[in-house]
Design an enzyme around this catalytic site. Structure first.
Site, PDB file in Angstrom:
ATOM      1  N   LYS A  51       0.571  -1.264  -0.024  1.00 46.57           N
ATOM      2  CA  LYS A  51       0.627   0.109  -0.015  1.00 46.57           C
ATOM      3  C   LYS A  51       0.419   1.475   0.014  1.00 46.57           C
ATOM      4  O   LYS A  51       0.663   2.188  -0.599  1.00 46.57           O
ATOM      5  CB  LYS A  51      -0.812   0.193   1.461  1.00 46.57           C
ATOM      6  CG  LYS A  51      -1.996  -1.056   1.426  1.00 46.57           C
ATOM      7  CD  LYS A  51      -3.406  -0.685   0.007  1.00 46.57           C
ATOM      8  CE  LYS A  51      -5.086  -1.566   0.251  1.00 46.57           C
ATOM      9  NZ  LYS A  51      -5.625  -0.596  -0.868  1.00 46.57           N
TER      10      LYS A  51
ATOM     11  N   SER B 116       1.330  -9.793  -0.759  1.00 48.19           N
ATOM     12  CA  SER B 116       0.811  -8.495  -0.706  1.00 48.19           C
ATOM     13  C   SER B 116       0.898  -7.363   0.567  1.00 48.19           C
ATOM     14  O   SER B 116       1.140  -6.457   1.366  1.00 48.19           O
ATOM     15  CB  SER B 116      -1.072  -8.065  -1.230  1.00 48.19           C
ATOM     16  OG  SER B 116      -1.797  -8.760   0.357  1.00 48.19           O
TER      17      SER B 116
END
Length: 518
Positions: free
Chosen positions: A65, A318
């Protein structure tokens, strides 16, 4: 026919070449790392393909992110930077925004639901972000963030649905083709769609022969719902196990790109995600959060469904921002996700030796769990877990053998309530007075340990309570109740010594007396 207004709107949207340019010029490496593409030799050997893992958990905020948040913030005007930025997030976007703001000297405010765990709140503050706790869920936090943005002139930084954020996430695609230009498939997690859109549009501009597959959690599949409807739709509710992808509605721009550039998508269950968390740990010793392991779960399922062999497959890990205590659930469920364990409800006759006969039908297979409580003089229902080597085919064979032996059986392996609740609620007080004594044991974890126990004790005295669970240690803990008269104690103790297992008389234990004893 497309209306003139729609055509004009479409003409304003960035095309693939626009995204390629923005991805290649994104300044994310002022804060982000080029993360490794690590081989998973153990898993690859098992499934017959070369498997590699893109380690975005190695970012300073332990998540991808950071790339999108920084790329958008780096493009703000000086006036926007002076005013500050704001976002709503309970997870990785919050930390990425906070670190980006600290690096750029921009005040970053993050509105988080009041229910956000302290570990996440403290992490955001640790990166220099100002935390505002508001509301009981993400939607309420987002509404409050948008209100504050209007009041104070903050720039709202969305978690996924903005071209600059998408372009920042797309830098992962650049690294993937640089690190392995011979990839056949890339698997990306899908929540709001920013990562999937960015990687897919980049790959299709540079190396369109590589297939890009989106992976969603079954209980938050907003992309699948949008593809079926032809436009973004809002899910009524989403599951929170993989909270990093628990998004009710995919973004407008991310959906446009995913619909155009993704080659396929697949959904996976929570158990399959747990299995992927275990695979990542066994191959790399990294501990992924559930959403972080999502794409690997999809890789495994897609490879099996399409019988892929000798292909080069990559999945994006992720993120790794998880609550440590959540690993208890992962450990409990990963074997089910791999079809290495089956859960059964079996009815057995209430007579000495019935348990032993039942285990003989199992044919020496390892019993991973057994829950039983005496109910009446006729029949008893037991909850049993069995270790599997050949998956569903073996479980079907066990069920057939049990039914052939006269044992009614129900497969609970896919029953969510049974796995989450009922397995821990087996028991209660007996329906008639029992002269019962309770013992705890430590079973050595080797094949035949349970049969030895039953052959030594189970045919002489009626077992009235039994609970066992394998947690991966060298010894398994067992709690067992027996119907014993006073005159039986000397003989029973002699058999305990013959058994040779560590044991302790728990009859006077207050928990037993309070919850289970007559």
């Amino acid at each position: 026919m497309m209306s003139e207004v729609t055509q004009a709107h479409e003409a304003e949207l960035p095309c693939g070449a626009d995204y390629l340019r923005e991805i290649l010029r994104a300044p994310v490496y002022e804060v982000a790392q080029v993360t490794p593409l690590q081989s998973m030799t153990r898993l690859g050997s098992r499934i017959g393909n070369q498997v590699q893992l893109k380690r975005e958990d190695r970012q300073p905020v332990h998540s991808f992110k950071l790339r999108g948040a920084y790329n958008m913030m780096a493009q703000l005007t000086e006036a926007q930077r002076q005013a500050g930025v704001i976002a709503a997030s309970a997870g990785n976007h919050a930390q990425g925004l906070a670190m980006s703001g600290k690096h750029l000297g921009v005040k970053a405010t993050i509105v988080m639901p009041r229910t956000t765990p302290d570990i996440k709140v403290d992490a955001v503050r640790g990166f220099g972000g100002k935390v505002v706790l508001h509301g009981g869920n993400f939607d309420e936090a987002k509404a409050h963030a948008e209100m504050l943005a209007g009041q104070h002139g903050y720039t709202f930084i969305p978690p996924f649905d903005h071209p600059a954020v998408i372009a920042g996430q797309g830098t992962i695609g650049v690294e993937l083709v640089q690190q392995n230009s011979h990839l056949d498939y890339i698997f990306v997690p899908v929540g709001g769609g920013g990562l999937a859109a960015g990687v897919a549009v980049l790959i299709k501009q540079l190396m369109p022969q590589i297939k890009v597959i989106g992976v969603e959690a079954e209980d938050s599949a907003c992309l699948r719902a949008a593809l079926d409807a032809g436009e973004p739709v809002t899910l009524d509710q989403v599951g929170m196990f993989a909270d990093g992808v628990a998004v009710k509605r995919i973004g407008e721009e991310t959906f446009r790109l995913c619909q155009q550039y993704l080659d396929d998508s697949i959904t996976v269950s929570s158990d399959e995600i747990c299995s992927a968390v275990k695979d990542i740990f066994e191959d790399t010793r990294a501990i992924a959060e559930p959403s972080g392991a999502l794409s690997l779960a999809g890789l495994k399922k897609f490879a099996e469904r399409h019988q892929l062999k000798d292909k080069q497959l990559a999945a994006v890990l992720s993120g790794a921002n998880l609550n440590f205590h959540g690993l208890r659930y992962v450990s409990e469920r990963c074997e089910l996700g791999e079809k290495r364990e089956g859960l059964l409800a079996v009815t057995i006759p209430e007579r000495p030796g019935a348990f032993l006969d039942f285990c003989h039908i199992l044919g020496g297979r390892a019993v991973t769990e057994f829950n039983y409580r005496y109910n009446n003089d006729s029949l008893a229902n037991v909850f049993v877990g069995v270790r599997l080597i050949q998956g569903q085919e073996e479980l079907d064979s066990i069920i057939a053998d049990l039914r052939k032996g006269g044992y009614p059986v129900v497969d609970l392996s896919d029953d969510e309530m049974a796995k989450v609740h009922v397995r821990y609620m087996i028991g209660g007080r007996p329906s008639k007075p029992l002269k019962e004594r309770l013992y705890s044991f430590e079973f050595p974890e080797y094949p035949g340990a349970l049969l030895k126990f039953l052959n030594t004790l189970g045919t002489h005295w009626n077992i009235s309570l039994f609970n066992y669970r394998n947690h991966g240690a060298d010894y398994g803990r067992v709690l067992c109740g027996f119907e014993l008269e006073e005159q039986d104690l000397l003989s029973f103790t002699s058999h305990l010594r013959e058994l040779g297992y560590s044991w302790k008389d728990e009859t006077d234990n207050p928990a037993y007396q309070f919850f289970l004893a007559q």
